[in-house]
Scaffold this motif. Structure first.
Motif, mmCIF file in Angstrom:
data_model
loop_
_atom_site.group_PDB
_atom_site.id
_atom_site.type_symbol
_atom_site.label_atom_id
_atom_site.label_comp_id
_atom_site.label_asym_id
_atom_site.label_seq_id
_atom_site.Cartn_x
_atom_site.Cartn_y
_atom_site.Cartn_z
ATOM 1 N N GLY A 1 14.062 9.351 12.733
ATOM 2 C CA GLY A 1 14.005 9.401 14.185
ATOM 3 C C GLY A 1 12.574 9.254 14.661
ATOM 4 N N HIS A 2 12.245 9.927 15.777
ATOM 5 C CA HIS A 2 10.918 9.782 16.368
ATOM 6 C C HIS A 2 9.821 10.329 15.456
ATOM 7 C CE1 HIS A 2 7.855 9.384 19.375
ATOM 8 N NE2 HIS A 2 7.689 10.683 19.535
ATOM 9 N N TRP A 3 10.098 11.412 14.738
ATOM 10 C CA TRP A 3 9.120 11.991 13.816
ATOM 11 C C TRP A 3 9.311 11.362 12.430
ATOM 12 C CZ3 TRP A 3 11.154 14.765 17.877
ATOM 13 C CH2 TRP A 3 10.212 15.344 18.749
ATOM 14 N N VAL A 4 8.929 10.095 12.314
ATOM 15 C CA VAL A 4 9.163 9.310 11.104
ATOM 16 C C VAL A 4 8.561 9.983 9.880
ATOM 17 C CG1 VAL A 4 8.814 7.058 10.019
ATOM 18 C CG2 VAL A 4 9.120 7.212 12.508
ATOM 19 N N HIS A 5 7.332 10.452 10.016
ATOM 20 C CA HIS A 5 6.604 11.033 8.892
ATOM 21 C C HIS A 5 7.233 12.332 8.401
ATOM 22 C CE1 HIS A 5 5.047 12.290 12.760
ATOM 23 N NE2 HIS A 5 4.715 13.448 12.219
ATOM 24 N N ALA A 6 7.945 13.029 9.277
ATOM 25 C CA ALA A 6 8.621 14.265 8.881
ATOM 26 C C ALA A 6 10.024 13.981 8.350
ATOM 27 C CB ALA A 6 8.703 15.225 10.064
ATOM 28 N N ASP A 7 10.706 12.987 8.928
ATOM 29 C CA ASP A 7 12.075 12.673 8.516
ATOM 30 C C ASP A 7 12.121 11.978 7.161
ATOM 31 O OD1 ASP A 7 12.931 13.740 10.895
ATOM 32 O OD2 ASP A 7 13.210 11.814 11.901
ATOM 33 N N GLN A 8 11.195 11.044 6.939
ATOM 34 C CA GLN A 8 11.176 10.266 5.693
ATOM 35 C C GLN A 8 9.740 10.154 5.176
ATOM 36 O OE1 GLN A 8 13.809 9.349 4.100
ATOM 37 N NE2 GLN A 8 15.376 9.673 5.688
ATOM 38 N N PRO A 9 9.175 11.255 4.689
ATOM 39 C CA PRO A 9 7.758 11.240 4.305
ATOM 40 C C PRO A 9 7.429 10.263 3.184
ATOM 41 C CG PRO A 9 8.831 13.280 3.607
ATOM 42 C CD PRO A 9 9.786 12.592 4.517
ATOM 43 N N GLN A 10 8.313 10.113 2.209
ATOM 44 C CA GLN A 10 8.011 9.211 1.099
ATOM 45 C C GLN A 10 7.977 7.758 1.552
ATOM 46 O OE1 GLN A 10 6.910 10.312 -1.801
ATOM 47 N NE2 GLN A 10 7.145 12.354 -0.898
ATOM 48 N N GLN A 11 8.940 7.381 2.393
ATOM 49 C CA GLN A 11 8.954 6.008 2.903
ATOM 50 C C GLN A 11 7.780 5.775 3.862
ATOM 51 O OE1 GLN A 11 12.662 3.992 3.739
ATOM 52 N NE2 GLN A 11 13.815 5.816 3.164
ATOM 53 N N PHE A 12 7.414 6.812 4.602
ATOM 54 C CA PHE A 12 6.245 6.706 5.469
ATOM 55 C C PHE A 12 4.993 6.439 4.638
ATOM 56 C CE2 PHE A 12 2.529 8.780 7.354
ATOM 57 C CZ PHE A 12 2.478 8.180 8.608
ATOM 58 N N LEU A 13 4.794 7.221 3.578
ATOM 59 C CA LEU A 13 3.634 7.042 2.714
ATOM 60 C C LEU A 13 3.622 5.661 2.076
ATOM 61 C CD1 LEU A 13 3.503 10.525 0.940
ATOM 62 C CD2 LEU A 13 1.807 9.611 2.534
ATOM 63 N N ALA A 14 4.796 5.210 1.627
ATOM 64 C CA ALA A 14 4.874 3.898 0.998
ATOM 65 C C ALA A 14 4.497 2.793 1.978
ATOM 66 C CB ALA A 14 6.286 3.663 0.459
ATOM 67 N N ALA A 15 4.969 2.908 3.217
ATOM 68 C CA ALA A 15 4.663 1.892 4.223
ATOM 69 C C ALA A 15 3.171 1.855 4.523
ATOM 70 C CB ALA A 15 5.462 2.156 5.494
ATOM 71 N N VAL A 16 2.548 3.026 4.657
ATOM 72 C CA VAL A 16 1.118 3.082 4.954
ATOM 73 C C VAL A 16 0.307 2.527 3.782
ATOM 74 C CG1 VAL A 16 -0.843 4.635 5.368
ATOM 75 C CG2 VAL A 16 1.309 4.982 6.602
ATOM 76 N N CYS A 17 0.643 2.935 2.572
ATOM 77 C CA CYS A 17 -0.102 2.466 1.395
ATOM 78 C C CYS A 17 0.040 0.956 1.223
ATOM 79 C CB CYS A 17 0.375 3.196 0.148
ATOM 80 S SG CYS A 17 -0.119 4.939 0.081
ATOM 81 N N ASN A 18 1.231 0.425 1.416
ATOM 82 C CA ASN A 18 1.428 -1.021 1.310
ATOM 83 C C ASN A 18 0.620 -1.765 2.368
ATOM 84 O OD1 ASN A 18 3.195 -0.726 -0.835
ATOM 85 N ND2 ASN A 18 5.024 -0.754 0.450
ATOM 86 N N PHE A 19 0.569 -1.207 3.560
ATOM 87 C CA PHE A 19 -0.190 -1.827 4.649
ATOM 88 C C PHE A 19 -1.688 -1.826 4.345
ATOM 89 C CE2 PHE A 19 -2.392 -1.124 8.822
ATOM 90 C CZ PHE A 19 -2.211 -2.408 9.309
ATOM 91 N N LEU A 20 -2.186 -0.747 3.748
ATOM 92 C CA LEU A 20 -3.599 -0.683 3.407
ATOM 93 C C LEU A 20 -3.990 -1.683 2.331
ATOM 94 C CD1 LEU A 20 -4.121 3.210 3.325
ATOM 95 C CD2 LEU A 20 -4.874 1.613 5.099
ATOM 96 N N GLU A 21 -3.040 -2.068 1.509
ATOM 97 C CA GLU A 21 -3.326 -3.004 0.415
ATOM 98 C C GLU A 21 -3.261 -4.469 0.847
ATOM 99 O OE1 GLU A 21 -0.520 -1.986 -2.569
ATOM 100 O OE2 GLU A 21 -1.499 -0.077 -3.093
ATOM 101 N N LEU A 22 -2.740 -4.742 2.054
ATOM 102 C CA LEU A 22 -2.648 -6.122 2.517
ATOM 103 C C LEU A 22 -4.044 -6.688 2.751
ATOM 104 C CD1 LEU A 22 0.254 -5.908 5.121
ATOM 105 C CD2 LEU A 22 0.351 -6.914 2.834
ATOM 106 N N PRO A 23 -4.281 -7.948 2.371
ATOM 107 C CA PRO A 23 -5.593 -8.543 2.644
ATOM 108 C C PRO A 23 -5.776 -8.771 4.132
ATOM 109 C CG PRO A 23 -4.067 -10.194 1.793
ATOM 110 C CD PRO A 23 -3.368 -8.867 1.673
ATOM 111 N N PRO A 24 -7.000 -8.742 4.624
ATOM 112 C CA PRO A 24 -7.233 -8.989 6.046
ATOM 113 C C PRO A 24 -6.817 -10.408 6.406
ATOM 114 C CG PRO A 24 -9.303 -8.995 4.841
ATOM 115 C CD PRO A 24 -8.261 -8.529 3.890
ATOM 116 N N PRO A 25 -6.412 -10.655 7.665
ATOM 117 C CA PRO A 25 -5.965 -11.991 8.055
ATOM 118 C C PRO A 25 -7.122 -12.985 8.046
ATOM 119 C CG PRO A 25 -6.163 -10.548 9.970
ATOM 120 C CD PRO A 25 -6.351 -9.689 8.764
#
Length: 304
Positions: free
Chosen positions: A280-304
């Motif tokens: 729901g609205h509190w994504v990081h609390a509802d699905q913390p593992q998927q939240f962490l995975a999304a953030v980590c994957n985003f940090l690994e993307l090369p700059p445009p």
């Protein structure tokens, strides 16, 4: 798996000089409003990496403690330093009568200056996400990447229940001299008539603190109430943030809808939108593992 929608790359057709003129005008307008930023409370979780740190900005009624466990995990997974920050009128930060996204952006800019941080990754949820967007649009050179959690650069009056939360909290009446457990139970009972979801009541009750023999709300309800319409809107910008941006919404939330896509694309041309299932609205609390995975994957993307 995350359900994702990625925008195609979009480039401004305006020449560079007019864009710089517009940006300069926006900065002069900000200065002319005589904004006095506040020194915010924050917690640092050190990491060995020399890459720009991650700075977490919480949502309305939240505090820096909302992201403490996630911050520790992100240090381990990314090696980056992580900061969690209390917004003005929240947590341990000072109170102020003014509360707009320009004002809160100025607060965070002061913090970055105080810590000698020339660049960072901003991760903001809800109110914190809008603050992060405004800072990125005002000072893009300070922001390496931007993550906006379940919020868009649009008004949220139609989808939020914060007005009801505010009224319920202001109506709570707790007699003096009660032990904390009794005071919390009494406050929970009074909130229940308006707020049926136990998780939301527990979240709001994190703001209940003792002052002498009286329990009160740590969050500045008066200032938030006076500025709530401002909190539910978004400032007008003509310049875009050119850096990598992730809008991370909950699949069960209405805060990022297809109606918001054109404005996201206009202001954040390098944006990607992802939705976390069963959140729901509190994504990081509802699905913390998927939240962490999304953030980590985003940090690994090369700059445009």
């Amino acid at each position: 798996m995350l359900r994702a929608l990625a925008f195609s790359r979009w480039v401004h057709s305006s020449p560079l000089r007019p864009r710089l003129v517009i940006l300069a005008k926006e900065r002069r307008a900000l200065a002319s409003n005589a904004i006095t930023p506040l020194s915010l409370s924050y917690t640092v979780f050190d990491g060995p990496s020399l890459q720009p740190p991650l700075v977490f900005l919480h949502g309305l009624f939240g505090s820096k403690t909302n992201f403490q466990s996630l911050a520790k995990k992100l240090v381990l997974q990314t090696g980056r330093q992580v900061l969690t920050v209390d917004a003005r009128n929240h947590g341990s930060s000072p109170h102020g009568s003014l509360m707009s996204y320009e004002v809160m952006s100025a607060d965070v800019q002061l913090l970055l200056h105080q810590l000698h941080l020339n660049r960072c990754v901003l991760i903001g949820h809800s109110m914190g996400g809008k603050t992060a967007m405004v800072l990125s649009l005002q000072r893009p050179e300070l922001v390496e990447r931007l993550v906006c959690v379940d919020i868009s650069p649009s008004g949220t009056s139609a989808v939020t229940s914060f007005q009801a939360f505010m009224a319920a909290m202001q109506a709570v009446n707790i007699p003096q001299g009660l032990p904390r457990s009794t005071a919390r139970r009494l406050a929970d009972e009074q909130l229940r008539s308006t707020i049926q979801e136990p998780a939301i009541r527990n979240f709001l009750l994190t703001n209940l603190v003792s002052s002498g023999d009286q329990f009160t709300w740590r969050v500045n309800l008066e200032a938030i109430s006076q500025n709530l319409n401002e909190m539910l809107s978004f400032p007008d910008f003509q310049t875009a943030y050119p850096g990598p941006t992730l809008f991370l919404g909950g699949s069960n939330s209405k805060y990022i809808s297809s109606d918001d896509y054109p404005e996201i694309e206009r202001l954040f041309p390098e944006a990607e939108i992802q939705y976390v299932p069963d959140a729901g609205h509190w994504v990081h609390a509802d699905q913390p593992q998927q939240f962490l995975a999304a953030v980590c994957n985003f940090l690994e993307l090369p700059p445009p």
